[in-house]
Scaffold this active site. Structure first.
Site, PDB file in Angstrom:
ATOM      1  N   SER A  18      43.718 101.819  38.612  1.00 14.34           N
ATOM      2  CA  SER A  18      43.580 102.106  40.049  1.00 14.34           C
ATOM      3  C   SER A  18      42.746 103.362  40.306  1.00 14.34           C
ATOM      4  O   SER A  18      42.936 104.404  39.673  1.00 14.34           O
ATOM      5  CB  SER A  18      44.953 102.288  40.686  1.00 14.34           C
ATOM      6  OG  SER A  18      44.786 102.704  42.033  1.00 14.34           O
ATOM      7  N   THR A  65      49.446  97.458  45.705  1.00 12.75           N
ATOM      8  CA  THR A  65      48.343  96.608  45.264  1.00 12.75           C
ATOM      9  C   THR A  65      48.875  95.397  44.515  1.00 12.75           C
ATOM     10  O   THR A  65      50.088  95.160  44.473  1.00 12.75           O
ATOM     11  CB  THR A  65      47.294  97.439  44.486  1.00 12.75           C
ATOM     12  OG1 THR A  65      46.160  96.619  44.249  1.00 12.75           O
ATOM     13  CG2 THR A  65      47.821  97.980  43.174  1.00 12.75           C
ATOM     14  N   LYS A  69      51.973  92.902  47.140  1.00 16.04           N
ATOM     15  CA  LYS A  69      51.812  93.037  48.595  1.00 16.04           C
ATOM     16  C   LYS A  69      52.723  92.093  49.379  1.00 16.04           C
ATOM     17  O   LYS A  69      53.224  92.448  50.440  1.00 16.04           O
ATOM     18  CB  LYS A  69      50.355  92.762  48.993  1.00 16.04           C
ATOM     19  CG  LYS A  69      49.378  93.789  48.431  1.00 16.04           C
ATOM     20  CD  LYS A  69      47.949  93.466  48.817  1.00 16.04           C
ATOM     21  CE  LYS A  69      46.986  94.368  48.091  1.00 16.04           C
ATOM     22  NZ  LYS A  69      45.589  94.149  48.477  1.00 16.04           N
ATOM     23  N   ASP A 106      43.648  96.076  54.585  1.00 15.60           N
ATOM     24  CA  ASP A 106      42.576  95.403  53.829  1.00 15.60           C
ATOM     25  C   ASP A 106      41.520  94.798  54.754  1.00 15.60           C
ATOM     26  O   ASP A 106      40.322  94.908  54.501  1.00 15.60           O
ATOM     27  CB  ASP A 106      43.159  94.305  52.936  1.00 15.60           C
ATOM     28  CG  ASP A 106      43.834  94.866  51.693  1.00 15.60           C
ATOM     29  OD1 ASP A 106      43.478  95.976  51.267  1.00 15.60           O
ATOM     30  OD2 ASP A 106      44.719  94.192  51.153  1.00 15.60           O
ATOM     31  N   GLY A 130      39.490  81.265  48.258  1.00 17.15           N
ATOM     32  CA  GLY A 130      40.815  81.736  47.873  1.00 17.15           C
ATOM     33  C   GLY A 130      41.765  81.733  49.048  1.00 17.15           C
ATOM     34  O   GLY A 130      41.348  81.835  50.211  1.00 17.15           O
ATOM     35  N   ALA A 134      45.017  88.295  48.545  1.00 11.69           N
ATOM     36  CA  ALA A 134      43.792  88.992  48.966  1.00 11.69           C
ATOM     37  C   ALA A 134      43.187  88.315  50.192  1.00 11.69           C
ATOM     38  O   ALA A 134      42.766  88.987  51.142  1.00 11.69           O
ATOM     39  CB  ALA A 134      42.796  89.019  47.810  1.00 11.69           C
ATOM     40  N   ASN A 154      39.936  76.491  48.847  1.00 15.51           N
ATOM     41  CA  ASN A 154      40.880  76.860  47.790  1.00 15.51           C
ATOM     42  C   ASN A 154      41.061  75.703  46.836  1.00 15.51           C
ATOM     43  O   ASN A 154      40.977  74.539  47.212  1.00 15.51           O
ATOM     44  CB  ASN A 154      42.232  77.287  48.370  1.00 15.51           C
ATOM     45  CG  ASN A 154      43.003  78.157  47.394  1.00 15.51           C
ATOM     46  OD1 ASN A 154      42.438  79.091  46.842  1.00 15.51           O
ATOM     47  ND2 ASN A 154      44.265  77.855  47.168  1.00 15.51           N
ATOM     48  N   ARG A 155      41.290  76.062  45.559  1.00 13.72           N
ATOM     49  CA  ARG A 155      41.520  75.069  44.518  1.00 13.72           C
ATOM     50  C   ARG A 155      42.762  74.244  44.850  1.00 13.72           C
ATOM     51  O   ARG A 155      42.752  73.034  44.777  1.00 13.72           O
ATOM     52  CB  ARG A 155      41.725  75.861  43.214  1.00 13.72           C
ATOM     53  CG  ARG A 155      41.579  75.121  41.960  1.00 13.72           C
ATOM     54  CD  ARG A 155      41.685  76.094  40.811  1.00 13.72           C
ATOM     55  NE  ARG A 155      42.857  76.981  40.908  1.00 13.72           N
ATOM     56  CZ  ARG A 155      43.206  77.852  39.991  1.00 13.72           C
ATOM     57  NH1 ARG A 155      42.480  77.981  38.893  1.00 13.72           N
ATOM     58  NH2 ARG A 155      44.272  78.611  40.142  1.00 13.72           N
TER      59      ARG A 155
HETATM   60  P1  ATR Z   1      45.562  87.852  44.908  1.00 13.17           P
HETATM   61  O1  ATR Z   1      46.690  88.743  45.400  1.00 13.17           O
HETATM   62  O2  ATR Z   1      44.561  88.562  44.036  1.00 13.17           O
HETATM   63  O3  ATR Z   1      44.927  87.075  46.012  1.00 13.17           O
HETATM   64  P2  ATR Z   1      47.028  85.492  44.217  1.00 13.17           P
HETATM   65  O4  ATR Z   1      47.881  85.643  45.442  1.00 13.17           O
HETATM   66  O5  ATR Z   1      47.653  85.073  42.931  1.00 13.17           O
HETATM   67  O6  ATR Z   1      46.258  86.830  43.893  1.00 13.17           O
HETATM   68  O7  ATR Z   1      45.862  84.449  44.616  1.00 13.17           O
HETATM   69  C1  ATR Z   1      44.851  84.126  43.707  1.00 13.17           C
HETATM   70  C2  ATR Z   1      43.827  83.242  44.396  1.00 13.17           C
HETATM   71  O8  ATR Z   1      42.731  83.035  43.495  1.00 13.17           O
HETATM   72  C3  ATR Z   1      44.349  81.864  44.767  1.00 13.17           C
HETATM   73  O9  ATR Z   1      43.684  81.438  45.935  1.00 13.17           O
HETATM   74  C4  ATR Z   1      43.923  81.030  43.554  1.00 13.17           C
HETATM   75  O10 ATR Z   1      43.744  79.672  43.828  1.00 13.17           O
HETATM   76  P3  ATR Z   1      44.994  78.624  43.759  1.00 13.17           P
HETATM   77  O11 ATR Z   1      45.782  78.871  45.021  1.00 13.17           O
HETATM   78  O12 ATR Z   1      44.321  77.300  43.733  1.00 13.17           O
HETATM   79  O13 ATR Z   1      45.747  78.976  42.524  1.00 13.17           O
HETATM   80  C5  ATR Z   1      42.589  81.631  43.261  1.00 13.17           C
HETATM   81  N1  ATR Z   1      42.158  81.416  41.869  1.00 13.17           N
HETATM   82  C6  ATR Z   1      42.688  81.984  40.764  1.00 13.17           C
HETATM   83  N2  ATR Z   1      42.024  81.562  39.657  1.00 13.17           N
HETATM   84  C7  ATR Z   1      41.052  80.709  40.096  1.00 13.17           C
HETATM   85  C8  ATR Z   1      40.028  79.953  39.463  1.00 13.17           C
HETATM   86  N3  ATR Z   1      39.856  79.978  38.143  1.00 13.17           N
HETATM   87  N4  ATR Z   1      39.214  79.215  40.236  1.00 13.17           N
HETATM   88  C9  ATR Z   1      39.371  79.175  41.575  1.00 13.17           C
HETATM   89  N5  ATR Z   1      40.330  79.866  42.247  1.00 13.17           N
HETATM   90  C10 ATR Z   1      41.141  80.621  41.524  1.00 13.17           C
END
Ligand code: ATR
Length: 272
Positions: A18, A65, A69, A106, A130, A134, A154-155
């Site tokens: 950080s 962080t 969160k 943020d 995503g 975040a 989103n995936r």
């Molecule tokens: P953060 O607090 O950093 O946002 P998180 O809440 O775990 O962490 O969210 C991670 C995000 O990154 C999610 O939108 C995740 O997609 P899924 O909801 O489909 O899991 C996305 N993400 C993580 N790895 C990924 C990858 N290899 N390709 C595409 N999206 C990814």
């Protein structure tokens, strides 16, 4: 007579990387303020106990962080509007009666950085990649300023559908072709951390006039920005400016003073 020492900290897991202590120290110097700002590694599931301990220690402000969160948000006695809209908190503080307040800086951090970078986000067609913590932090503030509905890719579609105010966004699967490039593409996935790859986005999402912004940052170019460069995108920005801007807003909430930010962004960019 010396000024009273103000104690603040950032909690996360992991936390070693950080840069918040340095940023807040540089802010405090601008006002001759005596500030102690520490990093604390806090395991997921232990935020409640940690906050009780920090209250006893007399800590005033706490930044939160990844990945805490969303855990921190419901623990506040007073969740402020931006934290409510995100369902996640990155800035906490205790008031004089020991009550806990939660906010989310943020989104405003991103919007201020985009303004400093002269990125026209108000009229842009925006794609956010995503739907995790975040993305939740930035979407309400982006939506508040933008005249078009924001597209969220989103995936996992179920996760996108669970976003607060999901009905205000156009939700699409990550792997999709586009008839027209977006003006602004923001990477809010953790793909570079979890899979050491850029998110699997079609090249048709971007064109030479697209601006690509990655919430991540680091010494090296991020994987998403390297992907964007390979597609011929000229305007590419990492999230270091947003990091400093969200910190400035937390500093203002805690100490009632608005620090100057851009010299600090430039300082942090110097190779060391
Ligand atoms: P953060 O607090 O950093 O946002 P998180 O809440 O775990 O962490 O969210 C991670 C995000 O990154 C999610 O939108 C995740 O997609 P899924 O909801 O489909 O899991 C996305 N993400 C993580 N790895 C990924 C990858 N290899 N390709 C595409 N999206 C990814």
């Amino acid at each position: 007579m010396s000024l009273p020492l103000r104690q603040c900290c950032v909690i996360g897991w992991p936390i070693a990387h950080s840069r918040s202590p340095l940023i807040h120290r540089l802010f405090a110097e601008q006002f001759g303020m005596a500030l102690r700002y520490e990093k604390r590694a806090v395991q997921p599931g232990t935020v409640l106990a940690t906050l009780a301990h920090l209250r006893q220690l007399g800590v005033l402000g706490i930044n939160v962080t990844v990945p805490l969160k969303e855990e921190a948000y419901p623990l506040a006695d007073h969740p402020h509007a931006r934290a409510q809209a995100a369902g996640a908190a990155n800035t906490l503080w205790f008031d004089e009666s020991g009550q806990l307040h939660a906010d989310n800086t943020d989104g405003v951090g991103l919007v201020r950085d985009l303004s400093f970078l002269a990125v026209n986000f108000q009229q842009a067609r925006i794609l956010v990649l995503g739907a995790g913590g975040a993305a939740r932090g930035i979407l309400p503030e982006l939506a508040r300023h933008n005249r078009h509905p924001i597209t969220v890719a989103n995936r996992n579609p179920a996760r996108a559908a669970a976003l607060p105010q999901a009905n205000e966004f156009e939700l699409i699967p990550l792997e999709r072709e586009f008839a027209q490039p977006f003006d602004l593409v923001i990477n809010a996935t953790s793909a570079s951390l979890t899979a050491h790859t850029a998110p699997a986005l079609s090249a048709s999402a971007v064109g030479p006039l697209t601006c690509c912004y990655d919430l991540s940052y680091g010494q090296d170019e991020t994987l998403f920005l390297a992907w964007a460069r390979a597609q011929g995108v000229a305007a590419r920005h990492d999230g270091l400016g947003m990091l400093v801007e969200q910190a400035a807003e937390a500093f203002r909430l805690w100490h009632g003073k608005q620090p100057e930010t851009r010299a600090i962004v430039a300082y942090l960019r110097q190779p060391r």
